[in-house]
Design an enzyme around this catalytic site. Sequence first.
Site, short mmCIF file in Angstrom:
data_model
loop_
_atom_site.label_atom_id
_atom_site.label_comp_id
_atom_site.label_asym_id
_atom_site.label_seq_id
_atom_site.Cartn_x
_atom_site.Cartn_y
_atom_site.Cartn_z
N MET A 176 11.41 14.19 -2.30
CA MET A 176 12.10 12.96 -1.89
C MET A 176 11.60 11.78 -2.73
SD MET A 176 12.86 13.39 2.14
CE MET A 176 11.30 12.85 2.74
N HIS B 222 3.01 16.34 -6.08
CA HIS B 222 4.29 16.73 -6.69
C HIS B 222 4.08 17.17 -8.14
CE1 HIS B 222 5.77 13.61 -3.66
NE2 HIS B 222 6.41 14.71 -3.29
N GLY C 163 4.78 22.33 -1.37
CA GLY C 163 3.37 22.07 -1.07
C GLY C 163 3.02 22.52 0.34
N LYS D 146 0.95 21.18 2.31
CA LYS D 146 0.67 20.13 3.29
C LYS D 146 1.72 20.22 4.41
CE LYS D 146 1.28 15.66 2.71
NZ LYS D 146 2.11 15.29 3.89
N VAL E 89 -2.94 18.91 -2.35
CA VAL E 89 -3.71 18.11 -3.32
C VAL E 89 -4.23 16.87 -2.57
CG1 VAL E 89 -3.63 16.84 -5.50
CG2 VAL E 89 -2.35 18.97 -5.24
N SER F 157 0.28 11.98 -0.01
CA SER F 157 1.57 11.87 0.66
C SER F 157 2.23 10.59 0.18
CB SER F 157 1.35 11.78 2.18
OG SER F 157 2.52 11.28 2.81
N SER F 158 3.54 10.65 0.03
CA SER F 158 4.26 9.42 -0.37
C SER F 158 4.07 8.34 0.68
CB SER F 158 5.75 9.72 -0.53
OG SER F 158 5.92 10.80 -1.42
N ARG F 159 3.83 8.76 1.91
CA ARG F 159 3.70 7.78 3.01
C ARG F 159 2.34 7.09 3.03
NH1 ARG F 159 7.25 11.76 5.86
NH2 ARG F 159 9.14 10.61 6.44
#
Length: 301
Positions: free
Chosen positions: A41, A48, A158, A160, A187, A196-198
Amino acid sequence: MTTVLTSAPAVVRTVRELRERLRDYRAKAGADATVGLVPTMGFLHEGHASLIRRSAAENGLTVLSIFVNPLQFGPNEDFERYPRDEARDLAIAADAGAQLVFMPEVRDMYPTPPSTKIIVGGITERLCGASRPGHFDGVGVVVTKLFNLVQPGRAYFGLKDAQQVAVVSTIVADLNQPVEIVPCPIVREADGLAMSSRNVYLKPEEREQALILSRTLRQVPAWVREGATPESLKANMTASIAGMPLAEIDYAEVLTYPDLQPPAEGEALRHVPVPLLAAVAVKFGQTRLIDNVLLNPNEVN
Ligand code: PAF
């Protein structure tokens, strides 16, 4: 010092262009064509990048998809404010070795709201499936569309999101989708926070306290070795995380993996003969983080 030369990936934004590029690649590569897909996303990070690098090492063409999929967000979730940074994503994609980036608009992926549903039963009843109703139905639809569009031999995810890996693997097995799901390790930042992107949402104090997730999960193998049962392990994880005043625990669970069933109550987990997933979801302020550790019982004894 070595200089790494990276070439910019081709960027396609429509289904038609994507299909053309893939047709060209397959026509040129012939029987040697191998396509790897990394679905994301966006707002890419090193997690990523590790998926892209693995795909680039194993396939002739690596396709990265960047699409914030509205179907997998609940009404009160962060779809609108999900972080986006196209230029930065393309630089990371190039550096990691993606050759084709598919960045569709919502109207291209869903010209009309899809009537088809992909509902995976059983393994979605716990963890994020229970906390985020409909989330995995939306993941199922978008991932199936991406598999149909790209027709990759391998797709990289991933761990996660270990439940997502289990859900996607189930869809692939149940529907005979001709793609190998490649689960890849979590990772982490140098201080242990799972990437995390968040994470970008976290205020400094929240980020500091969020380190309790990886610290707690790092203790899980020792707790299991010392004889923890499902109940005592959950209690230990919960107590450890609850020590942080900003932590609002959604779940702290231990389940068998990948079938995501609760192990027998009262039984020492070190005697469970299958892999175990210890997983947590915790909110810090407005940000919900997930993290986990996968345990092979042979390795903890
Ligand atoms: O893990 C994600 O980023 C998303 O759930 C995925 C697999 C790209 C589907 O939108």
